[in-house]
Design an enzyme around this catalytic site. Structure first.
Site, PDB file in Angstrom:
ATOM      1  N   CYS A  63      46.375  42.392 -67.971  1.00  2.82           N
ATOM      2  CA  CYS A  63      45.633  41.504 -68.784  1.00  2.82           C
ATOM      3  C   CYS A  63      44.333  42.410 -69.240  1.00  2.82           C
ATOM      4  O   CYS A  63      43.693  41.896 -70.434  1.00  2.82           O
ATOM      5  CB  CYS A  63      45.214  40.193 -68.103  1.00  2.82           C
ATOM      6  SG  CYS A  63      46.894  39.277 -67.888  1.00  2.82           S
ATOM      7  N   LYS A  93      44.214  30.734 -71.113  1.00  6.90           N
ATOM      8  CA  LYS A  93      45.092  31.556 -71.865  1.00  6.90           C
ATOM      9  C   LYS A  93      46.496  31.687 -71.309  1.00  6.90           C
ATOM     10  O   LYS A  93      46.854  31.909 -70.203  1.00  6.90           O
ATOM     11  CB  LYS A  93      44.563  33.138 -72.054  1.00  6.90           C
ATOM     12  CG  LYS A  93      44.571  33.817 -70.670  1.00  6.90           C
ATOM     13  CD  LYS A  93      43.857  35.213 -70.885  1.00  6.90           C
ATOM     14  CE  LYS A  93      43.887  36.116 -69.783  1.00  6.90           C
ATOM     15  NZ  LYS A  93      45.197  36.719 -69.367  1.00  6.90           N
ATOM     16  N   ASP A 116      40.886  36.548 -65.363  1.00  5.77           N
ATOM     17  CA  ASP A 116      41.724  36.418 -64.391  1.00  5.77           C
ATOM     18  C   ASP A 116      41.289  36.451 -63.142  1.00  5.77           C
ATOM     19  O   ASP A 116      42.411  36.901 -62.432  1.00  5.77           O
ATOM     20  CB  ASP A 116      43.229  37.082 -64.704  1.00  5.77           C
ATOM     21  CG  ASP A 116      43.568  36.469 -66.326  1.00  5.77           C
ATOM     22  OD1 ASP A 116      42.895  35.607 -66.822  1.00  5.77           O
ATOM     23  OD2 ASP A 116      44.715  36.889 -66.826  1.00  5.77           O
TER      24      ASP A 116
HETATM   25  N1  TIU Z   1      46.007  38.761 -65.016  1.00  3.84           N
HETATM   26  C1  TIU Z   1      47.187  39.511 -65.420  1.00  3.84           C
HETATM   27  O1  TIU Z   1      46.937  40.726 -65.198  1.00  3.84           O
HETATM   28  N2  TIU Z   1      48.328  39.043 -65.320  1.00  3.84           N
HETATM   29  C2  TIU Z   1      49.353  39.664 -64.535  1.00  3.84           C
HETATM   30  O2  TIU Z   1      50.506  39.061 -64.610  1.00  3.84           O
HETATM   31  N3  TIU Z   1      49.276  40.996 -64.115  1.00  3.84           N
HETATM   32  C3  TIU Z   1      50.039  41.678 -63.389  1.00  3.84           C
HETATM   33  O3  TIU Z   1      49.913  42.866 -63.184  1.00  3.84           O
HETATM   34  N4  TIU Z   1      51.179  41.232 -63.089  1.00  3.84           N
END
Ligand code: TIU
Length: 221
Positions: free
Chosen positions: A162, A129, A24
């Site tokens: 994530c 995802k 991500d």
């Molecule tokens: N990729 C990921 O960690 N998505 C989130 O929403 N992370 C947060 O820390 N909010």
């Protein structure tokens, strides 16, 4: 097998059966003016991971090893967005709404895409995802199995959300995971520290924690 320094004990891996999984590294989480910043988060805490990830990615590519990328996001019709996820946080702006870089966490929008510094090369699988974990409702496990992958080097953001969710999912599916601490980031320094401790505690209950420079040095040997 190569062994590198790690906690709680050295991580052994065969590069041919180990994939680099970058979680991500999306514009909406990392760029000033993105969704993360709009929520008041300090994106510099995540941006410090860009250079270490670039170095690790370059070394991984040079060695001809498997690289995979993930993006968190939803279909433009939001049919895969659970109502609970949409309304969580009671924010005035939520997933699917117009944000600073297009519709927030919607596939195909500029903010949903991966930052240019770590953009996927042709042929590198990108896993879209809908959840926090990269195994939920994706074909990641099938692709890894078909590629003979048994170990993962997991990097990206955020450490406690994530990255941690994906490492736990991978662990339950039988993968050994190594997390380079300099290549994962959290908006919150205390969660960065605890997120890594949770992985390596209890004899490496979810995996190993180390440094990217040790991986890179091992690949160059
Ligand atoms: N990729 C990921 O960690 N998505 C989130 O929403 N992370 C947060 O820390 N909010």
């Amino acid at each position: 097998m190569i062994a590198i320094e790690a906690e709680p004990y050295p991580f052994e891996f065969d590069p041919a059966h180990t994939a680099l999984l970058i979680i991500d590294m999306q514009r909406d989480f990392l760029e000033p003016g993105g969704f993360g910043a709009m929520l008041g988060n300090d994106v510099s805490q995540l941006r410090r991971t860009i250079e270490p990830n670039q170095r690790l990615l370059a070394a991984w590519r040079d060695a001809g090893l498997m690289v995979m990328h993930t993006r968190e996001g939803h279909r433009p019709d939001l049919a895969d967005l659970p109502p609970a996820k949409k309304i969580r946080g009671r924010s005035a702006t939520c997933i699917g709404d117009a944000g600073p870089m297009g519709r927030i966490l919607v596939r195909g929008e500029p903010g949903h895409d991966i930052i240019p510094e770590l953009y996927p090369a042709p042929g590198e699988p990108v896993i879209d995802k809908p959840g926090k974990g990269a195994f939920f409702a994706t074909d990641l496990h099938a692709i890894l199995q078909n590629g003979g992958i048994t170990r993962l080097v997991v990097t990206g953001v955020t450490t406690e959300v994530c990255v941690n969710t994906t490492v736990r999912e991978a662990n339950d599916r039988g993968y050994d995971c190594f997390v380079p601490s300099d290549c994962v980031g959290s908006y919150f320094p205390e969660f960065q520290e605890m997120g890594l401790k949770m992985i390596k505690a209890q004899g490496g209950i979810f995996g190993w924690v180390g440094r990217s420079e040790d991986v890179i040095a091992a690949l160059k040997q």
